[in-house]
Scaffold this active site. Structure first.
Site, short mmCIF file in Angstrom:
data_model
loop_
_atom_site.label_atom_id
_atom_site.label_comp_id
_atom_site.label_asym_id
_atom_site.label_seq_id
_atom_site.Cartn_x
_atom_site.Cartn_y
_atom_site.Cartn_z
N GLU A 1 23.34 19.24 -18.53
CA GLU A 1 21.88 20.18 -18.41
C GLU A 1 23.12 21.73 -18.95
OE1 GLU A 1 18.93 19.84 -16.65
OE2 GLU A 1 19.57 21.89 -14.75
N ARG B 1 6.05 17.68 -1.67
CA ARG B 1 5.66 17.71 -0.07
C ARG B 1 5.98 19.13 0.44
NH1 ARG B 1 10.79 20.50 0.80
NH2 ARG B 1 12.30 19.67 -1.08
P1 ADP Z 1 18.59 20.66 -5.23
O1 ADP Z 1 17.24 19.46 -5.69
O2 ADP Z 1 20.01 19.95 -4.63
O3 ADP Z 1 18.16 21.70 -4.13
P2 ADP Z 1 18.10 21.92 -7.41
O4 ADP Z 1 18.06 21.14 -9.24
O5 ADP Z 1 16.29 22.05 -6.90
O6 ADP Z 1 18.89 21.27 -6.88
O7 ADP Z 1 19.02 23.06 -7.52
C1 ADP Z 1 18.85 23.97 -6.37
C2 ADP Z 1 19.81 24.92 -6.99
O8 ADP Z 1 21.47 25.19 -7.96
C3 ADP Z 1 18.79 26.32 -7.97
O9 ADP Z 1 18.12 26.79 -7.53
C4 ADP Z 1 20.32 26.90 -8.48
O10 ADP Z 1 20.47 28.11 -7.98
C5 ADP Z 1 20.95 26.19 -8.67
N1 ADP Z 1 20.67 25.03 -10.50
C6 ADP Z 1 20.42 23.83 -10.61
N2 ADP Z 1 20.51 23.98 -11.76
C7 ADP Z 1 20.49 24.89 -12.83
C8 ADP Z 1 21.05 25.09 -13.90
N3 ADP Z 1 20.75 24.44 -14.24
N4 ADP Z 1 21.85 26.82 -13.91
C9 ADP Z 1 21.92 27.26 -13.74
N5 ADP Z 1 21.58 26.99 -12.43
C10 ADP Z 1 21.21 25.88 -11.50
#
Ligand code: ADP
Length: 445
Positions: free
Chosen positions: A200, A292
């Protein structure tokens, strides 16, 4: 209401659940590995059952052992806490099949949101904004390259089964893509036994703002406003607060509405969180849903005056919710205290806590399972306490937090207390000027 709840977890969250159960007059069963036999959750519960040896696979992830513990103690519900089996649909299904209430959503809801790419597709259908990018898993590096060209660099490769910041790679130009693809795939395969990747747009300098929601089995869904979790190290949260200093009333309405829409799309039942990235123009994009209770739920509790674990248990027992939304009446900040050395690249520092003095006083809440003499085992995560400071304004909450941190004495192991102290003094942090990139340029003094 339930008679007896078994808590399939350890550490501060197990204790957190036991406390609420005691207030509700519900009996509790702790489970533990041999490494945790002296842990507070074992001592605070009405009954305790040893699951096995320290590795999680032999203890906190050992479903047959946990079900045996339920059977011998005659518990009628299981609270999974966070991590371990909290988002394991198979475990939730096994509970159903044995007539044991899993305190959380149904297995179908966990599955619908468990895999990030499926969740994203569900959100697109529900009309919730998502980060621009490909729909579906990547079949090859070539597909990733052509997709990245369409979306425009920078892009981020993410593991569909991901969690805890693992299996993610930011890619700034095409030349880096192949290597990033291969390493992210290998990391995802090793960490999650699922090497599916998707791609993405990499949102530059975003904020991580999430909305706490609750839904009941009668179709009512509400939100309890936001938490700002932008202070992260390697995509892992270290500090969370509510309200977000970046929030406006208008943005809160829009994000709250989107979160309620997201949860309603799967008829969500239980408490949960919709995570968004918010760019500097206040555009927000759905990232994932956590089905959760979360580590940082306490800041929402402090600003809305709800016991979210109690709400979660009530919903699981079939009670209905009011359906109205709740807004912050105070300001709360949480610092995660980890047994890690902030002066040494946050290297884990397990071992015995020889001296412990916990802060107290007005506006300070400590959720921790530690005590003087407690030995932090090397097998699990490194979080040993959460401090939550509450006040009427953000500035006062920061001052309360600084004062509390200055009272906290933990000897015998290294902790992240010095990091949090420096952060509370940082001018940009105090002004609310930060994004998820903030800690990349932060140096310990
Ligand atoms: P996880 O489930 O491993 O915690 P997340 O999808 O919640 O992964 O993403 C964790 C962090 O990664 C986010 O809080 C953000 O800082 C960064 N991140 C994830 N996707 C993006 C994106 N498309 N653009 C910028 N930062 C991202």
């Amino acid at each position: 209401m339930f008679n007896k709840i078994l808590i399939a977890n350890r550490g501060e969250i197990a204790l957190r659940v036991i406390r609420t159960c005691r207030e509700m007059g519900i009996k509790t069963v702790a489970v533990y590995s041999t490494a945790d036999k002296d842990s507070l959750h074992v001592k605070f519960a009405d009954e305790a059952v040893c699951l096995g040896r320290p590795p999680s696979s032999e203890s906190y992830l050992n479903i047959p052992q946990i079900m045996a513990a339920v059977e011998i103690t005659n518990a009628d519900a299981i609270h999974p806490g966070y991590g371990f089996l909290a988002e394991n649909a198979r475990f939730a299904q096994i509970c159903c099949e044995h007539g044991i209430k899993f305190i959380g959503p149904t297995p179908q809801m966990i599955t619908a949101m468990g895999d990030k790419i499926t969740a994203k597709e569900t959100m697109i259908k529900a009309g919730v904004p998502v980060v621009p990018g490909g729909e579906g898993l990547l079949e090859s590096v070539e597909e990733a390259k052509s997709l990245a060209k369409d979306i425009g660099y920078p892009v981020i490769l993410k593991a569909t089964a991901g969690g805890g910041g693992k299996g993610m790679r930011v890619v700034w130009e095409e030349a880096e893509l192949e290597h990033a693809f291969n390493t992210a795939k290998a990391e995802a395969g090793a960490s999650f036994k699922n090497d599916g990747l998707y791609l993405e747009k990499y949102v530059e300098e975003p904020r991580h703002i999430e909305i706490q929601i609750a839904g009941d089995r009668y179709g009512k869904v509400c939100h309890l406003s936001e938490r700002d979790c932008s202070i992260q190290r390697r995509h892992q949260k270290l500090v969370e607060e509510s309200p977000s200093p970046f929030m406006t009333d208008d943005l809160r309405e829009k994000m709250g509405e989107a979160a309620v829409k997201a949860a309603s799309a799967i008829n969500y039942e239980s408490v949960g969180t919709i995570e968004f990235l918010v760019d500097k123009h206040k555009n927000f994009y759905f990232m994932e849903m956590n089905t959760r209770i979360q580590v940082e739920h306490c800041v929402t509790e402090e600003v809305t005056n709800f016991d979210l674990v109690k709400e979660q248990i009530k919903i699981a027992s079939g009670e209905s919710i009011s359906g109205r939304n709740y807004y912050p009446e105070m300001h709360a900040i949480e610092c995660r205290i980890n047994a890690e050395d902030p002066y040494n690249d946050f290297r884990p520092s397990p071992g015995k806590i020889t001296v412990l003095h916990q802060p107290g006083g007005h506006g300070v809440r400590i959720d921790s399972h530690t005590y003087a003499g407690y030995v932090i085992p090397p097998y699990y995560d490194s979080m040993i306490a959460k401090i939550i400071a509450v006040a009427r304004t953000r500035e006062e909450a920061i001052n309360t937090m600084s004062r509390a941190l200055s009272e906290y004495v933990i000897e015998g192991v290294k902790t992240t207390i010095p990091f949090h102290q420096q952060l509370m003094r940082n001018e940009d942090f105090r002004k609310g000027n930060f994004t998820t990139k903030f800690l990349e340029s932060f140096n310990m003094l």
